[in-house]
Design a protein around this motif. Structure first.
Motif, PDB file in Angstrom:
ATOM      1  N   UNK A 119       9.252  -0.978  -7.383  1.00 52.23           N
ATOM      2  CA  UNK A 119       8.895   0.396  -7.034  1.00 52.23           C
ATOM      3  C   UNK A 119       8.334   1.147  -8.243  1.00 52.23           C
ATOM      4  N   UNK A 120       8.829   0.831  -9.431  1.00 55.41           N
ATOM      5  CA  UNK A 120       8.297   1.454 -10.653  1.00 55.41           C
ATOM      6  C   UNK A 120       6.849   1.024 -10.878  1.00 55.41           C
ATOM      7  N   UNK A 121       6.575  -0.251 -10.696  1.00 59.10           N
ATOM      8  CA  UNK A 121       5.191  -0.730 -10.823  1.00 59.10           C
ATOM      9  C   UNK A 121       4.288   0.032  -9.856  1.00 59.10           C
ATOM     10  N   UNK A 122       4.736   0.167  -8.623  1.00 62.57           N
ATOM     11  CA  UNK A 122       3.927   0.846  -7.598  1.00 62.57           C
ATOM     12  C   UNK A 122       3.637   2.289  -7.994  1.00 62.57           C
ATOM     13  N   UNK A 123       4.636   2.988  -8.462  1.00 65.44           N
ATOM     14  CA  UNK A 123       4.435   4.385  -8.850  1.00 65.44           C
ATOM     15  C   UNK A 123       3.521   4.501 -10.067  1.00 65.44           C
ATOM     16  N   UNK A 124       3.665   3.600 -11.013  1.00 64.46           N
ATOM     17  CA  UNK A 124       2.799   3.646 -12.194  1.00 64.46           C
ATOM     18  C   UNK A 124       1.347   3.399 -11.818  1.00 64.46           C
ATOM     19  N   UNK A 125       1.104   2.471 -10.910  1.00 61.45           N
ATOM     20  CA  UNK A 125      -0.277   2.221 -10.470  1.00 61.45           C
ATOM     21  C   UNK A 125      -0.812   3.396  -9.645  1.00 61.45           C
ATOM     22  N   UNK A 126       0.049   4.044  -8.880  1.00 60.46           N
ATOM     23  CA  UNK A 126      -0.393   5.227  -8.139  1.00 60.46           C
ATOM     24  C   UNK A 126      -0.774   6.360  -9.095  1.00 60.46           C
TER      25      UNK A 126
ATOM     26  N   UNK B 180      11.534   8.397  -1.836  1.00 58.73           N
ATOM     27  CA  UNK B 180      12.356   7.579  -2.724  1.00 58.73           C
ATOM     28  C   UNK B 180      12.058   6.121  -2.388  1.00 58.73           C
ATOM     29  N   UNK B 181      11.371   5.427  -3.295  1.00 56.76           N
ATOM     30  CA  UNK B 181      10.919   4.058  -3.033  1.00 56.76           C
ATOM     31  C   UNK B 181      12.031   3.059  -3.334  1.00 56.76           C
ATOM     32  N   UNK B 182      12.203   2.110  -2.408  1.00 50.48           N
ATOM     33  CA  UNK B 182      13.184   1.033  -2.561  1.00 50.48           C
ATOM     34  C   UNK B 182      12.541  -0.290  -2.176  1.00 50.48           C
ATOM     35  N   UNK B 183      13.272  -1.374  -2.331  1.00 56.25           N
ATOM     36  CA  UNK B 183      12.891  -2.695  -1.820  1.00 56.25           C
ATOM     37  C   UNK B 183      14.139  -3.306  -1.175  1.00 56.25           C
ATOM     38  N   UNK B 184      13.966  -4.123  -0.169  1.00 58.73           N
ATOM     39  CA  UNK B 184      12.762  -4.690   0.400  1.00 58.73           C
ATOM     40  C   UNK B 184      12.917  -4.719   1.917  1.00 58.73           C
ATOM     41  N   UNK B 185      11.879  -5.221   2.638  1.00 59.69           N
ATOM     42  CA  UNK B 185      11.948  -5.374   4.080  1.00 59.69           C
ATOM     43  C   UNK B 185      10.797  -4.791   4.872  1.00 59.69           C
ATOM     44  N   UNK B 186       9.899  -4.026   4.210  1.00 58.87           N
ATOM     45  CA  UNK B 186       8.743  -3.423   4.880  1.00 58.87           C
ATOM     46  C   UNK B 186       9.174  -2.564   6.072  1.00 58.87           C
ATOM     47  N   UNK B 187      10.173  -1.715   5.838  1.00 56.81           N
ATOM     48  CA  UNK B 187      10.630  -0.761   6.832  1.00 56.81           C
ATOM     49  C   UNK B 187      10.623   0.629   6.212  1.00 56.81           C
TER      50      UNK B 187
ATOM     51  N   UNK C  68      10.805   0.760   2.109  1.00 57.61           N
ATOM     52  CA  UNK C  68      11.380  -0.461   1.520  1.00 57.61           C
ATOM     53  C   UNK C  68      10.231  -1.435   1.273  1.00 57.61           C
ATOM     54  N   UNK C  69       9.783  -1.512   0.021  1.00 56.43           N
ATOM     55  CA  UNK C  69       8.567  -2.257  -0.314  1.00 56.43           C
ATOM     56  C   UNK C  69       8.803  -3.767  -0.309  1.00 56.43           C
ATOM     57  N   UNK C  70       7.803  -4.477   0.154  1.00 50.07           N
ATOM     58  CA  UNK C  70       7.820  -5.941   0.072  1.00 50.07           C
ATOM     59  C   UNK C  70       8.598  -6.592   1.207  1.00 50.07           C
ATOM     60  N   UNK C  71       8.225  -7.830   1.462  1.00 47.74           N
ATOM     61  CA  UNK C  71       8.982  -8.600   2.451  1.00 47.74           C
ATOM     62  C   UNK C  71      10.371  -8.924   1.910  1.00 47.74           C
TER      63      UNK C  71
ATOM     64  N   UNK D  84      15.191  -9.187  -7.202  1.00 45.87           N
ATOM     65  CA  UNK D  84      13.971  -8.383  -7.202  1.00 45.87           C
ATOM     66  C   UNK D  84      12.885  -9.034  -6.345  1.00 45.87           C
ATOM     67  N   UNK D  85      11.986  -8.189  -5.855  1.00 47.43           N
ATOM     68  CA  UNK D  85      10.819  -8.679  -5.112  1.00 47.43           C
ATOM     69  C   UNK D  85       9.926  -9.442  -6.086  1.00 47.43           C
ATOM     70  N   UNK D  86       9.483 -10.643  -5.754  1.00 46.26           N
ATOM     71  CA  UNK D  86       8.658 -11.417  -6.692  1.00 46.26           C
ATOM     72  C   UNK D  86       7.296 -10.779  -6.911  1.00 46.26           C
TER      73      UNK D  86
END
Length: 545
Positions: A117-124, A255-262, A320-323, A329-331
């Motif tokens: 989620x940190x990577x995602x926010x930094x890229x955003x 609030x970004x979390x992982x995982x499950x794509x929900x 919830x990011x990622x499968x 952690x999400x790979x």
């Protein structure tokens, strides 16, 4: 008026940016052993290469370096600050992106193993800066600057830097005296890949005062996951986020979390807000392909999103990011899929958040002379998707009404609504016969709200002062109109234009009349209407006496 207060805040942001950079460098150097050489290289603002590399184990130190680089490259858009400290003294970096009054709050890595989620926010953050710089079209024809001049994203990319560091680096990143306790909280294991809590064994997303007493499946003691603490807001990180939200009062929170794509979006939501919140969640789900989690009659609670919905009655989402990745952690192999899903979500959030803010504003009559410092698009109504009223060019105008950060002005083609982002309000002084002596070293600006001086070098000249406003001079220089701050001028720079008086004209002498010139010809004399006229000669065929 409110938009001038907002403009004062914008003036101060450049100063706050410098202060924040200095303070943040000191914090990072002391708490995270920041590699100085890497920081200097990454913060080079002249490079056009992307700063954030998402295909790596994204550590607190890496994030710190990238934040310095982003704020150095985009100082007019990005402000770096801190929301507080972690239990081990790491800074909870906070990033403001944008200039607008409507605030959208994003956060990531409440849970240690969820640093994707940190990577995602930094890229955003970087994506917003890139699009703002080139003023790209980002949302159904709307330009990036039209959104980010009206909206501010307030982002905490890593809420739990201690936990992330433990999950990624293990015991070596912590004092030897604390290692036995960390192993105990991890049920005797030295493998911390499953760790979710902060480094004191408290699950930060079970720390907020939203049905905290009814949280289910809670661990009974500090643990790698699910321990809600002895009381709400016990953990420094949760208390910092709580205080930040109360101080900010955002329009929307994610609030970004992982995982499950929900996607979670509802927590005892007020029926009056159900349709609004469902509509926003559906728009997010449509962009990402995520599934909405159906509201539950007895949700567990304690999460940041749960508390935000109850506290403010405003929309909040937990993607919830990622499968599904299991207890780790999400790979990184999921990154391209995650980025494709989320790259455009921020523009939808910006438009929705701004719309919510504008709904609380009311139009009021306001008449004032203003100066528009840059050409703007005019609208028939104060809405980004309203019909165009044509271009409105820089110059002086009279206002009619104000609503939020919009002004209705009297334009040549009729009333028109424009953004107040490039407007200054009078009174304006119109100096008479005032000039300024400028040299090649003269500091000048394109506008009085520009953060940096113009790079154009002026010729040495004496230029006419067209207008005076709040210690600024609008000057008609040879290179075009420029703004000069009076405080930057030498004491003898201003001068009065002395008009040269024209020499007094002497009256023309009238020659004295002679009898021949004044004598009236006899009645039988014919005067030719052709070339002979006025010759004074009699025709050749005139009869002799």
């Amino acid at each position: 008026m409110s938009f001038f207060i907002l403009r004062d805040i914008r003036f101060k942001k450049s100063v706050r940016t410098l202060i924040a950079l200095v303070l943040t460098v000191a914090v990072v150097l002391s708490s995270a052993r920041l590699p100085v050489r890497a920081a200097v290289q990454s913060a080079n603002p002249s490079s056009n290469q992307p700063i954030v590399n998402p295909l790596q184990v994204y550590s607190y130190t890496r994030m710190s370096v990238d934040l310095q680089a982003l704020s150095a490259r985009y100082p007019q858009l990005i402000t770096l600050d801190s929301a507080g400290k972690s239990e081990y003294g790491r800074s909870l970096f906070m990033v403001d992106v944008g200039h607008g009054p409507a605030v959208i709050m994003l956060n990531g890595s409440h849970h240690a193993r969820e640093w994707m989620t940190t990577i995602t926010l930094m890229k955003l953050i970087e994506e917003m800066a890139v699009q703002y710089e080139k003023n790209g079209t980002v949302s159904g024809g709307i330009r990036a600057r039209d959104l980010l001049d009206r909206v501010t994203f307030r982002i905490v990319p890593m809420v739990n830097p201690d936990g992330v560091t433990l999950q990624q680096s293990g015991l070596s990143a912590f004092p030897e005296a604390d290692r036995a306790s960390l192993i105990y909280m991890n049920n005797g294991s030295r493998d911390f890949k499953r760790w979710k809590a902060n480094a004191k064994g408290i699950d930060l997303n079970r720390q907020y005062p939203a049905n905290w007493g009814g949280i289910t499946n809670a661990a009974k003691r500090p643990s790698f996951m699910n321990y809600k603490g002895a009381q709400p807001l016990q953990a420094k990180e949760a208390k910092a986020m709580y205080d930040l939200a109360l101080a900010t009062k955002p329009e929307i929170s994610l609030a970004y979390h992982t995982s499950g794509e929900i996607l979670y979006w509802n927590f005892h939501t007020d029926p009056a807000n159900y349709s609004r919140d469902y509509s926003m969640a559906s728009a997010y789900a449509k962009l990402t392909g995520y599934s909405l989690v159906a509201p539950q009659p007895n949700p567990s609670g304690g999460g940041f999103t749960d508390w935000f919905i109850q506290q403010f009655g405003r929309p909040a989402l937990t993607p919830e990011l990622g499968r599904a990745a299991g207890s780790t952690h999400v790979p990184l192999s999921e990154w391209n899929r995650i980025w494709k899903q989320h790259k455009d979500t921020l523009w939808m959030l910006a438009e929705k958040g701004y719309g919510l803010w504008m709904k609380r504003q009311s139009a009021a009559k306001w008449t004032q002379e203003v100066r528009l410092l840059a050409d703007e698009k005019g609208y028939q109504f104060p809405e980004l998707r309203a019909k165009s009223a044509g271009a409105v060019y820089r110059g002086s105008y009279q206002t009619l009404r104000q609503k939020g950060d919009w002004l209705e002005i009297s334009a040549p083609n009729g009333p028109s609504w424009i953004s107040a982002r490039a407007v200054i309000a009078g009174p304006f002084e119109k100096p008479v016969n005032l000039a300024v002596n400028l040299t090649e070293q003269a500091v000048h600006y394109e506008t009085p709200i520009a953060a940096e001086p113009s790079s154009v070098m002026l010729q040495t000249q004496t230029a006419v002062v067209v207008e005076r406003w709040n210690g600024w001079l609008l000057v008609a220089a040879l290179e075009g109109t420029v703004w000069v701050r009076e405080a930057d001028l030498p004491l003898d720079a201003l001068t009065t234009i002395v008009k040269e008086e024209a020499p007094e004209e002497m009256p023309e002498e009238t020659p004295e009349e002679t009898p021949e010139e004044t004598e009236t010809p006899p009645n039988d004399t014919t005067i030719s209407g052709e070339g002979d006229a006025g010759s004074g000669d009699a025709p050749a065929d005139a009869g002799a006496p």
